[in-house]
Write an enzyme that holds these catalytic residues in place. Structure first.
Site, PDB file in Angstrom:
ATOM      1  CG  ASP A   8      56.789  48.716  22.373  1.00 33.08           C
ATOM      2  OD1 ASP A   8      56.343  49.217  20.800  1.00 33.08           O
ATOM      3  OD2 ASP A   8      57.065  47.822  23.072  1.00 33.08           O
ATOM      4  CB  CYS A  65      53.408  49.538  23.588  1.00 30.64           C
ATOM      5  SG  CYS A  65      52.658  49.062  24.788  1.00 30.64           S
ATOM      6  CG  HIS A  98      34.539  61.005  33.692  1.00 31.84           C
ATOM      7  ND1 HIS A  98      33.477  60.399  33.422  1.00 31.84           N
ATOM      8  CD2 HIS A  98      33.536  62.678  33.151  1.00 31.84           C
ATOM      9  CE1 HIS A  98      32.162  61.175  33.576  1.00 31.84           C
ATOM     10  NE2 HIS A  98      32.185  62.190  33.217  1.00 31.84           N
TER      11      HIS A  98
END
Ligand code: RB5
Length: 146
Positions: A8, A65, A98
């Site tokens: 953004d 963001c 993981h």
């Protein structure tokens, strides 16, 4: 390796910096915007990038963001996506090893540009370890059907 990237207005500087590094180092990068400081809504970018990573031929995605939080919350709403909000290199490695996260989310207002780049490098250098981690990832994905 094909990478989808988006931010953004709060993440445009990190996006440009990371994109430049990736392009210069042989990665194929598709930029889903935004490119100006004009305010946009992070869920729109998170949705577009997450769907591209899930449905198109991308190896992974990077979302940025202000904090990384909104992007990660939104991206994880897309069925099949595991997006990890990361602020350090160890977590970035574990996100792949993981959790088999296909997307990492960064916060430009939280993590400086050099560390953000180290986080991206740390994430991209990993493979999922499988075994017991695959079982756990499968259990995460089962939660989507609740
Ligand atoms: C935009 O001001 C800001 O809310 C956004 O970049 C992000 O930090 C949301 O989680």
């Amino acid at each position: 390796m094909r990478i989808a990237i988006g931010s953004d207005h709060g993440g445009i500087n990190h996006k440009a910096y990371i994109k430049e590094y990736l392009t210069e180092n042989g990665f194929e990068v598709k930029d889903f915007g935004t490119d100006t400081p004009e305010s946009v809504d992070y869920p729109d970018i998170a949705k577009t990038v997450s769907l591209a990573v899930r449905d198109e031929d991308f190896d992974c995605g990077i979302l940025i963001c202000g904090t990384g939080i909104g992007m990660s919350i939104a991206a994880n709403k897309v069925r099949g996506i595991r997006a990890a909000h990361v602020t350090d290199t160890y977590s970035a490695k574990m996100a792949k090893q993981h959790n088999d996260a296909q997307i990492i989310c960064l916060g430009e207002r939280i993590t400086g540009p050099d560390l953000a780049l180290e986080i991206v490098k740390a994430y991209l250098g990993q493979t999922h370890l499988g075994g017991r981690h695959s079982r756990r990832v499968e259990k995460i994905m089962e939660i989507e059907s609740l």
